[in-house]
Design a protein around this motif. Structure first.
Motif, short mmCIF file in Angstrom:
data_model
loop_
_atom_site.label_atom_id
_atom_site.label_comp_id
_atom_site.label_asym_id
_atom_site.label_seq_id
_atom_site.Cartn_x
_atom_site.Cartn_y
_atom_site.Cartn_z
N VAL B 35 0.83 -1.20 0.00
CA VAL B 35 0.00 0.00 0.00
C VAL B 35 0.87 1.25 0.00
N PHE B 36 1.92 1.26 0.85
CA PHE B 36 2.81 2.41 0.88
C PHE B 36 3.51 2.59 -0.46
N ALA B 37 3.93 1.47 -1.05
CA ALA B 37 4.64 1.55 -2.33
C ALA B 37 3.73 2.15 -3.40
N ALA B 38 2.52 1.60 -3.51
CA ALA B 38 1.61 2.08 -4.54
C ALA B 38 1.21 3.52 -4.26
N GLY B 39 0.94 3.81 -2.99
CA GLY B 39 0.54 5.16 -2.61
C GLY B 39 1.60 6.19 -2.95
N SER B 40 2.87 5.83 -2.64
CA SER B 40 3.94 6.78 -2.90
C SER B 40 4.09 7.03 -4.39
N LEU B 41 3.97 5.99 -5.17
CA LEU B 41 4.08 6.16 -6.63
C LEU B 41 2.99 7.10 -7.14
N VAL B 46 1.16 12.40 -9.09
CA VAL B 46 0.22 13.52 -9.05
C VAL B 46 0.93 14.82 -8.70
N SER B 47 1.74 14.78 -7.63
CA SER B 47 2.29 16.04 -7.12
C SER B 47 3.62 16.42 -7.78
N GLY B 48 4.15 15.54 -8.60
CA GLY B 48 5.35 15.91 -9.35
C GLY B 48 6.65 15.51 -8.67
N PHE B 49 7.71 15.54 -9.45
CA PHE B 49 8.99 15.00 -9.08
C PHE B 49 9.98 16.14 -8.99
N VAL B 50 10.80 16.19 -7.95
CA VAL B 50 11.81 17.25 -7.89
C VAL B 50 13.20 16.65 -7.91
N GLU B 51 14.15 17.40 -8.38
CA GLU B 51 15.57 17.00 -8.43
C GLU B 51 15.76 15.58 -8.98
N VAL B 100 18.13 20.28 -0.93
CA VAL B 100 17.21 19.44 -1.71
C VAL B 100 15.83 19.53 -1.08
N HIS B 101 14.81 19.29 -1.89
CA HIS B 101 13.44 19.53 -1.41
C HIS B 101 12.54 18.32 -1.55
N HIS B 102 13.09 17.14 -1.82
CA HIS B 102 12.17 16.03 -2.08
C HIS B 102 11.38 15.66 -0.82
N SER B 103 10.15 15.18 -1.04
CA SER B 103 9.28 14.82 0.08
C SER B 103 9.52 13.37 0.45
N GLY B 104 8.96 13.00 1.60
CA GLY B 104 9.06 11.61 2.04
C GLY B 104 8.46 10.66 1.03
N TRP B 105 7.36 11.10 0.39
CA TRP B 105 6.69 10.20 -0.56
C TRP B 105 7.57 9.97 -1.78
N GLN B 106 8.33 10.99 -2.14
CA GLN B 106 9.22 10.79 -3.29
C GLN B 106 10.30 9.77 -2.94
N VAL B 107 10.82 9.87 -1.69
CA VAL B 107 11.81 8.88 -1.26
C VAL B 107 11.24 7.48 -1.42
N ALA B 109 8.83 6.47 -3.32
CA ALA B 109 8.65 6.11 -4.72
C ALA B 109 9.96 5.64 -5.33
N VAL B 110 11.05 6.40 -5.03
CA VAL B 110 12.36 6.00 -5.56
C VAL B 110 12.76 4.63 -5.02
N VAL B 111 12.54 4.42 -3.73
CA VAL B 111 12.89 3.12 -3.14
C VAL B 111 12.08 2.01 -3.79
N THR B 112 10.79 2.25 -4.01
CA THR B 112 9.95 1.22 -4.63
C THR B 112 10.48 0.85 -6.01
N VAL B 113 10.74 1.88 -6.81
CA VAL B 113 11.22 1.60 -8.17
C VAL B 113 12.58 0.90 -8.11
N GLY B 114 13.45 1.37 -7.21
CA GLY B 114 14.77 0.75 -7.07
C GLY B 114 14.65 -0.71 -6.70
N PHE B 115 13.83 -1.01 -5.70
CA PHE B 115 13.64 -2.40 -5.27
C PHE B 115 13.13 -3.24 -6.44
N ALA B 116 12.13 -2.70 -7.14
CA ALA B 116 11.52 -3.45 -8.24
C ALA B 116 12.57 -3.76 -9.31
N LEU B 117 13.35 -2.74 -9.69
CA LEU B 117 14.36 -2.96 -10.73
C LEU B 117 15.42 -3.95 -10.26
#
Lengths: 450, 436
Positions: B35-41, B46-51, B100-107, B109-117
């Motif tokens: 749920v956290f993985a899908a939610g973060s993605l 929706v809210s956009g990606f920074v840096e 840097v300004h990334h949010s917790g949700w972006q972290v 999302a990156v972790v989810t994609v990294g794990f998946a790859l």
């Protein structure tokens, strides 16, 4: 510790003197005393937690991290001075000469690495934002120089001590060396880490950075302890298997040693030598599948009994085949009673169809059997055993392996087992013939004789 | 029919939906992480990606770390580099001077994609991960990142009177909290699978992850702090030390496995020699282990118990002739004692397995003890029961026969068998049957 050879003393003296000279001569400007003190602390801690690996001869030490951090923070002269000042405080049991050599060696290595760092444009002092990423170039050069000079200094010492001969490159344990070097490089990278974090949070950086060091060291210790426990258990269990016969005690250990000597003589890589040592140790575990009364039968064996004996290599294979690390050794265990002319067992393979390990163990096995005492004969001399092996070369044994064993034993010697006398009360179990003995083949009643 | 699988630590897995019913906690952990993985993605979409560049660098590091995951003793999958990379990305305040300004949700999302790859090649090669372990790796980051990122702006070294103390303190605390959460979830999953007590499992997990956990945590903090100066180029450099640690741990796991394989294989020499029934040592060790779990034994004790159970009959090698039908339970007490003593002497010879030797030596004593030494250790009592069950029930015993054997052990009036251990054995066997 035995007395050091003169050459080694002179060498250690030279190393220490040149380290002192380098410190005395070098420019002392720009070395902050406070930083230098912390560098000394870093050296002391890293040297104290260094791990003995590789039979305890060469130590892998996280001091690479201290050295390279010192290079970046206080420059070549500072690094050398720090190393030398730290030497007396290292918390390890070392004799004076070793302590002096370690200090001098670290100082020289640091000095050389420092100059490499400066030569390629590195700046002394904690690197700041503008320095990255280009500081990596001089730093990696320093790291490379550190590795090379370190290996040179230690190699020369070993050579002075007479512990290493100049070996043909195939016989060097490349993988072990490579692992050690890689580990040192990893620690070296930590040096830059320390210097950078130093720039951000100051001295507490030491604490933060040393934590992974302690843990890596702890893990390596665990690893070594487990490895030793494994080897001890393996050896003990093999010996337990052969307590069945009073005379064959220690047989597996000696076959293991002999097989290892042959493999080394043939120039096999270290990994395979280790594997064949295991194979030699385990080659007769299947003997337990042979009923004791058959093994100890004083008379001629019937065909069935002989068949039971012939089965033991297969039984051994069945027992050990699940042990993952053995792979090639399994073939050796299964085929250690094949003969070159194809009349052996269990499969009747001939010539080079027999796995190399099988041919090696076969020779080591027969050699140890002949040079040990059996209940029906005294131990033979090494020369007699050689003659017997030479006679069987080509028909029973692989001539290459026989020649390798003879060369190796002639050069390194062979420790004969103690002459065993079983206790006189008749409680000891002894066999009247031995399936390993090529000079006294098993007596089997053939069908025709019945 | 009861086969080898019967005593297996992990009962044969039911397919698909049935398995979910067996292990609700495990399923819950995986679901929460998913749920956290899908939610973060979704949130990041929706809210956009920074840096993006920073995210890409850390994402690659995490993916590579996940690719190089290792398995520690006790079937624990860990990916130290991936975890350290994720923690580093969480704690990142500035990159080479730029905040840097990334949010917790972006972290996340990156972790989810990294794990998946990182997991994709493993899955393609047929080595599916233990999903609950992947989920736990994710949940640690969830805990740390959602607690830290909201304060990132405050802690950033922007103003002149900035000091690193508060940031460092918060990071250390959060790493500790994350580690404790991880231990609790891991213990819950493990306790459910092995049917052991959760407090015992919790202590085992704390111990199993202590070393590597500290290395991961401090490396994560260091990556974040050092990136302030080095920028992204430093990432590669700063993972090297952790790689050394990972290599050490992997080697340890390999040696431990080899050791176990060796003892397992060599425990079969008694079978090949015709001293005991085929498969006896292994069945006894499996049953002993599940009884041990049932009784809440620690992991280290379980390992010793397994070694002792595998080698409990090794003393028979010193006998001139095998015991009748190989079952020590029928041998005279004096004979049993001698086998135990001989076996213990052999094991003691190794010099490294003294406590295992002690378990073997006292395996046939009655449960109240018979000498001045007091009652035998729990492991010995477990081996006694497991050995009796296997000797009496034999290899191909059916459920009724096993029940009869257990009844016989319960009724035994001479204080031979520890009633508590017999009950634990009954529970362990019952569960194995239920799962079958």
């Amino acid at each position: 510790m035995r007395a050091l050879p003169g050459a080694a003393r002179v060498y250690v003296g030279l190393v220490v003197l040149s380290a002192v000279a380098a410190i005395a001569l070098g420019p002392h400007a720009g070395i902050e005393p406070a930083t230098l003190v912390l560098v000394v602390v870093l050296y002391v801690v890293t040297e104290s937690i260094s791990t003995a690996m590789y039979n305890g001869k060469a130590g892998i030490s996280p001091s690479a991290a201290a050295s390279l951090a010192a290079v970046v923070l206080v420059g070549p002269v500072g690094a050398a001075a720090g190393a030398l000042c730290a030497a007396p405080f290292v918390l390890r049991r070392q004799n004076l000469v070793k302590r002096m050599f370690n200090g001098g060696q670290l100082a020289l290595v640091g000095y050389a690495a420092g100059h490499a760092f400066l030569a390629l444009g590195g700046q002394v002092g904690p690197p700041d934002r503008a320095d990255f990423p280009w500081v990596l170039v001089p730093f990696c050069a320093a790291l490379g120089v550190y590795g090379i000079v370190n290996a040179l200094l230690v190699g020369l010492l070993m050579w002075c001590l007479g512990e290493v001969r100049l070996q043909p490159p195939r016989r060097v344990r490349w993988r072990t060396l490579a692992t050690l070097e890689l580990a040192s490089l990893g620690y070296g990278m930590l040096g830059l880490f320390i210097a950078v974090v130093w720039g951000v949070i100051g001295a507490p950086a030491i604490l933060l950075v040393l934590l992974p060091l302690f843990i890596a060291r702890w893990a390596f210790d665990q690893c070594i302890a487990e490895q030793r426990a494994h080897e001890a258990t393996l050896a003990t269990l093999c010996q337990a298997v052969e307590t069945k016969d009073y005379y064959t005690r220690g047989h597996c250990m000696r076959v293991s040693k002999g097989a290892g000597m042959i493999a080394q003589q043939l120039g096999m890589p270290a990994e395979r030598v280790q594997t064949i040592r295991y194979a030699g140790m385990l080659h007769d575990v299947g003997k337990l599948g042979v009923p004791t009364k058959v093994l100890q039968k004083p008379d001629k064996l019937t065909e069935e009994e002989f068949a039971a004996i012939q089965l033991h290599p297969m039984r051994g294979y069945e027992i050990v085949r699940e042990i993952g690390f053995l792979d090639e050794a399994l073939g050796g265990i299964m085929h250690h009673h094949e003969r070159m002319d194809g009349s052996g067992y269990p499969m009747g393979l001939a010539g080079t169809d027999i796995p190399e390990f099988g041919r090696i163990i076969s020779v080591a096995d027969a050699f140890d059997c002949m040079t040990s005492t059996r209940s029906y004969r005294k131990a033979r001399s090494i020369e007699e055993a050689f003659a017997e092996l030479r006679r069987g070369a080509g028909t029973q044994f692989d001539p290459t392996m026989v020649a390798a064993l003879i060369t190796a034993v002639d050069r390194d010697g062979w420790e004969l087992p103690d002459a065993v006398e079983p206790p006189g009360d008749g409680s000891a179990v002894v066999a009247q013939q031995d399936h390993d003995d090529p000079s006294v083949p098993l007596r089997v009643v053939r069908e025709a004789e019945r | 029919m009861i086969t080898e699988e019967f005593y297996a630590m992990r009962a044969p897995r039911r397919a698909g939906a049935w398995r979910m019913l067996d292990e609700p906690v495990r399923v819950l952990v995986i679901a929460v992480a998913a749920v956290f993985a899908a939610g973060s993605l979704l949130w990041t979409l929706v809210s956009g990606f920074v840096e993006g560049q920073t995210a890409l660098a850390f994402g690659v590091l995490i993916a590579l770390g996940e690719l190089a995951r290792i398995t520690l003793p006790g079937n624990r999958e860990v990916a130290p580099v991936a975890s350290a990379g994720a923690i580093g990305y969480t704690f990142l305040l500035t990159i080479g001077g730029d905040t840097v300004h990334h949010s917790g949700w972006q972290v996340l999302a990156v972790v989810t994609v990294g794990f998946a790859l990182g997991e994709l090649p493993h899955i393609a090669a047929g080595r599916s991960p233990e999903w609950s372990d992947v989920a736990r790796r994710m949940l640690v980051i969830v805990v740390i990142t959602l607690a830290f990122r909201p304060f990132a702006d405050v802690l950033s070294p922007g103003s002149a009177d900035w000091h690193w103390w508060p940031a460092l303190l918060l990071m250390a605390t959060l790493v500790l909290v994350g580690w404790l959460t991880d231990a609790i979830t891991a213990a819950a999953v493990r306790a459910e699978r092995l049917r052991t007590r959760i407090t015992v499992a919790f202590r085992d997990e704390l111990r199993a992850h202590a070393g590597l956990g500290m290395a991961i945590g401090s490396s994560g903090i260091l990556i974040a702090l050092a990136s302030t100066i080095t920028g992204l180029a430093g990432l590669l450099v700063f993972t090297a030390p952790l790689l050394v640690t990972q290599v050490a741990f992997r080697r340890f796991a390999e040696v431990r496995l080899t050791y176990l394989q060796t003892v397992r294989a060599l425990s079969r020499v008694t079978e090949v020699g015709g001293y005991v029934a085929p498969g006896h040592s292994r069945r006894v060790s499996r049953l002993a282990k599940s009884i041990g779990c049932e009784l809440g034994m620690r992991e280290s004790d379980l390992l010793e118990l397994e070694y002792a159970a595998l080698m409990h009959d090794i003393g028979q090698l010193s006998l001139r002739d095998p015991v009748a039908s190989g079952a020590t339970v029928f041998a005279l007490p004096r004979e049993q004692r001698r086998i135990a003593e001989l076996g213990s002497a052999v094991i003691r010879e190794t010099g490294v397995l003294d406590s295992v030797a002690e378990l073997v030596r006292r395996q046939c004593e009655p449960y109240a003890g018979d000498g001045d030494d007091g009652p035998p250790p729990l492991g010995s009592r477990v081996i006694k029961v497991a050995n009796a069950v296997d000797d009496l029930a034999g290899e191909a015993a059916d459920t009724e026969r096993v029940q009869a054997v257990l009844e016989r052990l319960r009724m035994d009036g001479f204080g031979e068998y520890d009633p508590e251990v017999v009950e634990a054995a009954a529970r362990a066997i019952e569960r194995a049957v239920a799962r079958w």
